[in-house]
Design a protein around this motif. Structure first.
Motif, PDB file in Angstrom:
ATOM      1  N   VAL A   3      53.897  29.605 118.031  1.00  0.00           N
ATOM      2  CA  VAL A   3      53.860  31.280 118.720  1.00  0.00           C
ATOM      3  C   VAL A   3      52.317  31.781 118.071  1.00  0.00           C
ATOM      4  O   VAL A   3      50.981  31.481 119.738  1.00  0.00           O
ATOM      5  N   VAL A   4      52.207  32.741 117.690  1.00  0.00           N
ATOM      6  CA  VAL A   4      51.028  32.725 117.117  1.00  0.00           C
ATOM      7  C   VAL A   4      50.794  32.747 115.373  1.00  0.00           C
ATOM      8  O   VAL A   4      51.175  31.857 114.867  1.00  0.00           O
ATOM      9  N   GLU A   5      49.156  33.100 115.343  1.00  0.00           N
ATOM     10  CA  GLU A   5      48.557  32.302 114.272  1.00  0.00           C
ATOM     11  C   GLU A   5      48.114  34.063 113.597  1.00  0.00           C
ATOM     12  O   GLU A   5      47.633  34.746 113.869  1.00  0.00           O
ATOM     13  N   VAL A   6      48.817  34.138 112.447  1.00  0.00           N
ATOM     14  CA  VAL A   6      48.320  35.526 111.691  1.00  0.00           C
ATOM     15  C   VAL A   6      47.583  34.677 109.994  1.00  0.00           C
ATOM     16  O   VAL A   6      47.738  34.237 109.316  1.00  0.00           O
ATOM     17  N   SER A   7      46.755  35.513 109.728  1.00  0.00           N
ATOM     18  CA  SER A   7      45.667  35.572 108.474  1.00  0.00           C
ATOM     19  C   SER A   7      45.514  36.606 107.143  1.00  0.00           C
ATOM     20  O   SER A   7      45.018  37.316 108.438  1.00  0.00           O
ATOM     21  N   TYR A   8      45.667  36.576 106.237  1.00  0.00           N
ATOM     22  CA  TYR A   8      45.321  37.657 105.679  1.00  0.00           C
ATOM     23  C   TYR A   8      44.806  37.215 104.130  1.00  0.00           C
ATOM     24  O   TYR A   8      45.125  36.761 103.825  1.00  0.00           O
ATOM     25  N   LEU A   9      44.249  38.459 104.045  1.00  0.00           N
ATOM     26  CA  LEU A   9      43.782  38.557 102.712  1.00  0.00           C
ATOM     27  C   LEU A   9      45.470  39.437 101.736  1.00  0.00           C
ATOM     28  O   LEU A   9      45.430  39.847 101.948  1.00  0.00           O
ATOM     29  N   ARG A  10      45.660  38.953 100.606  1.00  0.00           N
ATOM     30  CA  ARG A  10      46.419  39.428  99.498  1.00  0.00           C
ATOM     31  C   ARG A  10      46.136  39.485  98.570  1.00  0.00           C
ATOM     32  O   ARG A  10      45.482  38.538  97.529  1.00  0.00           O
ATOM     33  N   LYS A  11      46.413  40.743  97.656  1.00  0.00           N
ATOM     34  CA  LYS A  11      46.186  41.326  96.188  1.00  0.00           C
ATOM     35  C   LYS A  11      47.506  40.693  95.508  1.00  0.00           C
ATOM     36  O   LYS A  11      48.591  41.652  96.648  1.00  0.00           O
ATOM     37  N   TYR A  12      47.661  40.509  94.657  1.00  0.00           N
ATOM     38  CA  TYR A  12      49.071  40.726  94.141  1.00  0.00           C
ATOM     39  C   TYR A  12      49.223  41.677  92.460  1.00  0.00           C
ATOM     40  O   TYR A  12      48.414  41.918  91.459  1.00  0.00           O
ATOM     41  N   PHE A  13      50.139  42.619  92.256  1.00  0.00           N
ATOM     42  CA  PHE A  13      50.259  43.635  91.304  1.00  0.00           C
ATOM     43  C   PHE A  13      51.560  44.003  90.723  1.00  0.00           C
ATOM     44  O   PHE A  13      52.492  43.162  91.620  1.00  0.00           O
TER      45      PHE A  13
END
Length: 199
Positions: free
Chosen positions: A116-126
């Protein structure tokens, strides 16, 4: 099966300096390099996954194909389930994503589901003690198989995860933001005006 507890915090990009100050004061350690995440979400013709999420029905699930384009670009099928006990996720690695994206995915509850949709993002991990913290920025939405989408969202999402509710006691007193119910999939559906909210 391992359930986890999650708390989400939504904040404007302008408040990121305040968030980074909180992470520093909490002795947060960055545990992985920042990476780009791309997820294609699936739903049936009735948009059951979307509607159940909006209504807060449990159990409910999200179905997505996820990849990390700046890594080895393997594709994983992830089914994220929200139940009364907590949340858990099942993952099938290195799937034939072309076949699933073309023919759809048959779910035991929702039936045949399509992208249905495409979602993209930048992820940082702590990590903060035994809590896992992720920070998502540069969030963007578009309809599946379309070249252009919406402008990058002026919001960031911090998520704190643990398998023990007591682990949140310390953090709850220090986080300078309010918790929120936030679903990237549902937000994408709303922002793209895919489903009539009058149901």
């Amino acid at each position: 099966m391992s359930f986890r507890i999650e708390k989400k915090y939504e904040l404007s990009i302008a408040k990121l300096p305040q968030l980074y100050a909180f992470l520093k004061d909490s002795s947060a350690k960055e545990i992985y390099p920042t990476r780009l995440i791309r997820s294609v979400y699936f739903d049936n013709q009735n948009f059951s996954a979307y509607r159940e999420s909006v209504d807060g029905i449990v159990p409910r699930k999200k179905i997505r194909v996820r990849t990390y384009p700046n890594s080895t670009a393997n594709f994983n099928l992830e089914i994220k389930i929200n139940s009364i006990e907590g949340k858990f996720k099942t993952t099938k690695n290195n799937i034939n994503h072309i076949d699933i994206l073309k023919k759809g995915y048959h779910d035991c509850d929702y039936g045949l589901c399509y992208p249905v949709v495409e979602v993209s993002y930048l992820r940082k991990y702590f990590s903060i003690f035994d809590l896992r913290v992720t920070l998502d920025t540069s969030i963007s939405y578009k309809r599946y198989n379309q070249k252009k989408g919406l402008p990058i969202q002026e919001t960031a999402i911090m998520e704190i995860k643990s398998q023990n509710l007591n682990n949140f006691n310390f953090i709850d007193k220090k986080v300078p933001f309010s918790t929120t119910r936030f679903s990237k999939y549902c937000n994408a559906i709303d922002e793209l005006y895919i489903v009539d909210r009058c149901f």
